[in-house]
Every structure is written in C-alpha cells, then in structure tokens.
Write a protein that holds these residues in place. Structure first.
Motif, PDB file in Angstrom:
ATOM      1  N   THR A  48       0.826  -1.200   0.000  1.00 25.99           N
ATOM      2  CA  THR A  48       0.000   0.000   0.000  1.00 25.99           C
ATOM      3  C   THR A  48       0.864   1.255   0.000  1.00 25.99           C
ATOM      4  O   THR A  48       0.624   2.186  -0.768  1.00 25.99           O
ATOM      5  CB  THR A  48      -0.956  -0.004   1.208  1.00 25.99           C
ATOM      6  OG1 THR A  48      -1.800  -1.155   1.123  1.00 25.99           O
ATOM      7  CG2 THR A  48      -1.806   1.245   1.249  1.00 25.99           C
ATOM      8  N   ALA A  49       1.898   1.284   0.844  1.00 27.05           N
ATOM      9  CA  ALA A  49       2.788   2.448   0.900  1.00 27.05           C
ATOM     10  C   ALA A  49       3.525   2.650  -0.420  1.00 27.05           C
ATOM     11  O   ALA A  49       3.651   3.780  -0.900  1.00 27.05           O
ATOM     12  CB  ALA A  49       3.792   2.291   2.041  1.00 27.05           C
ATOM     13  N   MET A  50       3.986   1.570  -1.009  1.00 29.16           N
ATOM     14  CA  MET A  50       4.721   1.684  -2.266  1.00 29.16           C
ATOM     15  C   MET A  50       3.809   2.145  -3.402  1.00 29.16           C
ATOM     16  O   MET A  50       4.217   2.951  -4.231  1.00 29.16           O
ATOM     17  CB  MET A  50       5.413   0.360  -2.591  1.00 29.16           C
ATOM     18  CG  MET A  50       6.539   0.062  -1.606  1.00 29.16           C
ATOM     19  SD  MET A  50       7.291  -1.536  -1.848  1.00 29.16           S
ATOM     20  CE  MET A  50       8.132  -1.268  -3.383  1.00 29.16           C
ATOM     21  N   GLN A  55       6.147   3.867  -6.060  1.00 35.44           N
ATOM     22  CA  GLN A  55       7.406   3.125  -6.103  1.00 35.44           C
ATOM     23  C   GLN A  55       7.180   1.810  -6.849  1.00 35.44           C
ATOM     24  O   GLN A  55       6.251   1.073  -6.523  1.00 35.44           O
ATOM     25  CB  GLN A  55       7.914   2.847  -4.690  1.00 35.44           C
ATOM     26  CG  GLN A  55       8.240   4.093  -3.903  1.00 35.44           C
ATOM     27  CD  GLN A  55       9.395   4.845  -4.506  1.00 35.44           C
ATOM     28  OE1 GLN A  55      10.421   4.273  -4.846  1.00 35.44           O
ATOM     29  NE2 GLN A  55       9.227   6.145  -4.668  1.00 35.44           N
ATOM     30  N   GLU A  56       8.013   1.527  -7.820  1.00 36.24           N
ATOM     31  CA  GLU A  56       7.825   0.349  -8.674  1.00 36.24           C
ATOM     32  C   GLU A  56       8.706  -0.842  -8.287  1.00 36.24           C
ATOM     33  O   GLU A  56       8.523  -1.929  -8.792  1.00 36.24           O
ATOM     34  CB  GLU A  56       8.098   0.718 -10.139  1.00 36.24           C
ATOM     35  CG  GLU A  56       7.125   1.752 -10.690  1.00 36.24           C
ATOM     36  CD  GLU A  56       5.695   1.238 -10.784  1.00 36.24           C
ATOM     37  OE1 GLU A  56       5.490   0.037 -10.989  1.00 36.24           O
ATOM     38  OE2 GLU A  56       4.776   2.061 -10.625  1.00 36.24           O
ATOM     39  N   ASP A  76      11.492  -2.399   1.733  1.00 35.83           N
ATOM     40  CA  ASP A  76      10.697  -1.799   0.671  1.00 35.83           C
ATOM     41  C   ASP A  76      11.104  -0.338   0.514  1.00 35.83           C
ATOM     42  O   ASP A  76      11.948   0.154   1.255  1.00 35.83           O
ATOM     43  CB  ASP A  76       9.191  -1.933   0.950  1.00 35.83           C
ATOM     44  CG  ASP A  76       8.737  -1.150   2.181  1.00 35.83           C
ATOM     45  OD1 ASP A  76       9.141   0.011   2.352  1.00 35.83           O
ATOM     46  OD2 ASP A  76       7.952  -1.699   2.964  1.00 35.83           O
ATOM     47  N   THR A  77      10.518   0.311  -0.458  1.00 34.60           N
ATOM     48  CA  THR A  77      10.788   1.727  -0.690  1.00 34.60           C
ATOM     49  C   THR A  77       9.511   2.547  -0.538  1.00 34.60           C
ATOM     50  O   THR A  77       9.266   3.496  -1.255  1.00 34.60           O
ATOM     51  CB  THR A  77      11.385   1.943  -2.105  1.00 34.60           C
ATOM     52  OG1 THR A  77      10.506   1.374  -3.079  1.00 34.60           O
ATOM     53  CG2 THR A  77      12.757   1.305  -2.234  1.00 34.60           C
ATOM     54  N   GLY A  78       8.716   2.165   0.458  1.00 38.18           N
ATOM     55  CA  GLY A  78       7.424   2.807   0.671  1.00 38.18           C
ATOM     56  C   GLY A  78       7.479   4.139   1.390  1.00 38.18           C
ATOM     57  O   GLY A  78       6.481   4.822   1.494  1.00 38.18           O
ATOM     58  N   GLY A  79       8.616   4.521   1.934  1.00 40.92           N
ATOM     59  CA  GLY A  79       8.742   5.818   2.556  1.00 40.92           C
ATOM     60  C   GLY A  79       8.711   5.822   4.072  1.00 40.92           C
ATOM     61  O   GLY A  79       9.049   6.808   4.711  1.00 40.92           O
TER      62      GLY A  79
END
Length: 82
Positions: A48-50, A55-56, A76-79
């Motif tokens: 969900t964040a990504m 973010q791909e 992950d790179t969700g922030g």
C-alpha cells in the motif's frame, strides 16, 4: 504462498500490487498460520505504501538461519512512517 495471497489482496483493494522477491533458504519450525498472518500484514502495509508513493521496485525478503535462530529481513521503498 503468503506473497501471492497478498498480491491478490492488493490488486483487489488497490488495483495494483508489487512483486515480492525472496532469497535465502532456512527451515522454520513454527505455527504456519501465525507466520502467514504476520507476513501478510507486513506485505499489505508495504504494498500500500509503495503504491501510494508510486514506487515500482519489488519488496525484498531475505531469510537466514543460524542454529535455532531465524532472521527475516523485509525491505521496501514505501517511505516509512513520518
């Protein structure tokens, strides 16, 4: 597999999903339903964040063990959480 279950859930909820790449090889003796629930919740939050942050990249999971200890690293790179 919990990753595939979560991708299907994310597609239903968000219309999109991210891949999950798993590396490592460790045997884990646990209550399967418990680890499935925990990982699914983490993957749902990551996806969900990504998606929200556009973010791909995939979610990366590394599983390792040493003796009776098991480590599971999820990246992950969700922030993150503000």
């Amino acid at each position: 597999c919990v990753a595939e279950d979560t991708k299907a859930f994310s597609i239903d909820k968000n219309g999109d999903a991210r891949d999950v790449e798993i590396s490592g090889d460790a045997e884990i003796i646990c209550v399967e339903s418990h680890i499935h629930f925990i990982l699914r919740e983490i993957f749902k939050n990551s996806m969900t964040a990504m998606i929200n942050n556009k973010q791909e990249k995939p979610i990366y999971v590394v599983i390792s063990s040493q003796g009776k200890d098991v480590g599971i690293r999820i990246s992950d790179t969700g922030g993150g959480i503000p």
